[in-house]
Write a protein that holds these residues in place. Structure first.
Motif, PDB file in Angstrom:
ATOM      1  N   HIS A  14      15.775  36.646 -14.599  1.00  0.00           N
ATOM      2  CA  HIS A  14      14.698  37.374 -15.281  1.00  0.00           C
ATOM      3  C   HIS A  14      13.475  36.474 -15.456  1.00  0.00           C
ATOM      4  O   HIS A  14      12.338  36.883 -15.174  1.00  0.00           O
ATOM      5  N   ASP A  15      13.685  35.237 -15.908  1.00  0.00           N
ATOM      6  CA  ASP A  15      12.574  34.304 -16.094  1.00  0.00           C
ATOM      7  C   ASP A  15      11.916  33.967 -14.758  1.00  0.00           C
ATOM      8  O   ASP A  15      10.686  33.846 -14.665  1.00  0.00           O
ATOM      9  N   HIS A  16      12.740  33.817 -13.718  1.00  0.00           N
ATOM     10  CA  HIS A  16      12.228  33.509 -12.371  1.00  0.00           C
ATOM     11  C   HIS A  16      11.324  34.642 -11.869  1.00  0.00           C
ATOM     12  O   HIS A  16      10.199  34.400 -11.409  1.00  0.00           O
ATOM     13  N   ALA A  17      11.810  35.887 -11.973  1.00  0.00           N
ATOM     14  CA  ALA A  17      11.021  37.028 -11.501  1.00  0.00           C
ATOM     15  C   ALA A  17       9.782  37.237 -12.362  1.00  0.00           C
ATOM     16  O   ALA A  17       8.708  37.586 -11.853  1.00  0.00           O
ATOM     17  N   LEU A  18       9.912  37.004 -13.668  1.00  0.00           N
ATOM     18  CA  LEU A  18       8.769  37.196 -14.564  1.00  0.00           C
ATOM     19  C   LEU A  18       7.661  36.188 -14.271  1.00  0.00           C
ATOM     20  O   LEU A  18       6.467  36.529 -14.345  1.00  0.00           O
ATOM     21  N   MET A  19       8.024  34.954 -13.919  1.00  0.00           N
ATOM     22  CA  MET A  19       7.014  33.956 -13.588  1.00  0.00           C
ATOM     23  C   MET A  19       6.267  34.338 -12.310  1.00  0.00           C
ATOM     24  O   MET A  19       5.032  34.188 -12.219  1.00  0.00           O
ATOM     25  N   ILE A  20       6.988  34.850 -11.323  1.00  0.00           N
ATOM     26  CA  ILE A  20       6.333  35.306 -10.085  1.00  0.00           C
ATOM     27  C   ILE A  20       5.369  36.451 -10.390  1.00  0.00           C
ATOM     28  O   ILE A  20       4.225  36.479  -9.891  1.00  0.00           O
ATOM     29  N   PHE A  70       3.883  37.060 -13.201  1.00  0.00           N
ATOM     30  CA  PHE A  70       2.759  36.512 -13.972  1.00  0.00           C
ATOM     31  C   PHE A  70       1.745  35.845 -13.044  1.00  0.00           C
ATOM     32  O   PHE A  70       0.528  36.044 -13.194  1.00  0.00           O
ATOM     33  N   LEU A  71       2.211  35.064 -12.069  1.00  0.00           N
ATOM     34  CA  LEU A  71       1.294  34.386 -11.147  1.00  0.00           C
ATOM     35  C   LEU A  71       0.534  35.389 -10.287  1.00  0.00           C
ATOM     36  O   LEU A  71      -0.670  35.239 -10.064  1.00  0.00           O
ATOM     37  N   ILE A  72       1.238  36.422  -9.798  1.00  0.00           N
ATOM     38  CA  ILE A  72       0.573  37.441  -8.973  1.00  0.00           C
ATOM     39  C   ILE A  72      -0.463  38.188  -9.805  1.00  0.00           C
ATOM     40  O   ILE A  72      -1.597  38.433  -9.341  1.00  0.00           O
ATOM     41  N   SER A  73      -0.102  38.558 -11.023  1.00  0.00           N
ATOM     42  CA  SER A  73      -1.046  39.292 -11.882  1.00  0.00           C
ATOM     43  C   SER A  73      -2.273  38.445 -12.195  1.00  0.00           C
ATOM     44  O   SER A  73      -3.406  38.953 -12.206  1.00  0.00           O
ATOM     45  N   THR A  74      -2.069  37.141 -12.427  1.00  0.00           N
ATOM     46  CA  THR A  74      -3.192  36.252 -12.704  1.00  0.00           C
ATOM     47  C   THR A  74      -4.119  36.149 -11.499  1.00  0.00           C
ATOM     48  O   THR A  74      -5.352  36.195 -11.643  1.00  0.00           O
ATOM     49  N   LEU A  75      -3.542  36.025 -10.311  1.00  0.00           N
ATOM     50  CA  LEU A  75      -4.348  35.936  -9.094  1.00  0.00           C
ATOM     51  C   LEU A  75      -5.154  37.214  -8.867  1.00  0.00           C
ATOM     52  O   LEU A  75      -6.357  37.161  -8.557  1.00  0.00           O
ATOM     53  N   VAL A  76      -4.516  38.367  -9.026  1.00  0.00           N
ATOM     54  CA  VAL A  76      -5.212  39.643  -8.821  1.00  0.00           C
ATOM     55  C   VAL A  76      -6.323  39.819  -9.852  1.00  0.00           C
ATOM     56  O   VAL A  76      -7.437  40.259  -9.524  1.00  0.00           O
ATOM     57  N   LEU A  77      -6.052  39.475 -11.112  1.00  0.00           N
ATOM     58  CA  LEU A  77      -7.071  39.596 -12.152  1.00  0.00           C
ATOM     59  C   LEU A  77      -8.247  38.669 -11.879  1.00  0.00           C
ATOM     60  O   LEU A  77      -9.413  39.051 -12.077  1.00  0.00           O
TER      61      LEU A  77
END
Length: 230
Positions: free
Chosen positions: A24-30, A32-39
């Protein structure tokens, strides 16, 4: 167990639940990084009037945004498949328990011993003692030895039910006429609460599950008392 305003999972009480929390933590970090890049990209496109001609027609960028998502999916899929296989693994169980769903209670049988079975009903509110939890306590708990693999056979007698204990990372549908199995290992002593997780009728909310993990010597004492009562 869960507490008010809790945002995350319950504390893991089994190796399988620990693996699920790590994934869960592994997928959540991915995510988070994708959302940050898109934003970040959206913010740049909105806040500037300049246009990079390489972004309008570039084979290199198209290759990157095709390959990169594929790599991300692989990074998510491989750990997920590993956990799926771990959940289906049954290696030399020390104990076998059969859980049968009824409307609206659970009945349990220890198939390794004759005449060892009991029904588990929710305790009414007026019968609760100090420290017991409303809608979660039962008159009979499922007692298992800690650090021992336990095979649980799950089925139902009337309608669909689901045997779920979040702290142990187990959830299995109870289907009439079908025998499903799961393996649970408690890595520590404690009392772990669960509930039927399949809508099964009017009193669906009133068929809790209580699993108590104890040291092996205490389990043997409980077993001898249950056999004497039987």
């Amino acid at each position: 167990m869960a507490h008010p305003m809790q945002l995350g999972f319950q504390d893991a009480a089994s190796p399988l639940m620990e693996e699920l929390l790590h994934f869960h933590d592994h997928a959540l970090m991915i995510i988070f990084l994708i959302s940050t890049l898109v934003l970040y990209i959206i913010t740049i496109l909105i806040s500037t009037k300049f246009t990079n001609m390489n972004l309008l027609d570039s084979q290199e960028i198209e290759i990157v945004w095709t390959i990169l998502p594929a790599v991300v999916l692989i990074l998510i899929a491989l750990p997920s498949l590993r956990i799926l296989y771990l959940m289906d693994e049954v290696n030399d169980p020390h104990l076998t328990i059969k859980a049968m769903g009824h409307q609206w209670y659970w009945s349990y049988e220890d198939t390794d011993y004759e005449n060892l079975g009991f029904d588990s009903y929710m305790l009414p509110t007026q019968d609760l003692t100090d420290g017991q939890f409303r809608l979660l306590e039962t008159d009979h708990r499922v007692v298992i030895p800690m650090e021992s693999p336990v095979r649980t056979l799950v089925s139902a007698e009337d309608v669909l039910h689901s045997w779920a204990v979040p702290s142990l990372g187990v959830k299995m549908d109870a289907v009439p006429g079908r025998l499903n199995q799961l393996t649970l290992i408690s890595s520590r002593t404690g009392v772990f609460y669960g509930q039927c997780s399949e809508i099964c009728g009017a009193n669906h909310s009133f068929m809790p599950i209580v699993v108590e993990a104890v040291p092996l010597t205490h389990f043997e004492n409980w077993l001898s008392l249950m056999l004497e009562d039987a």
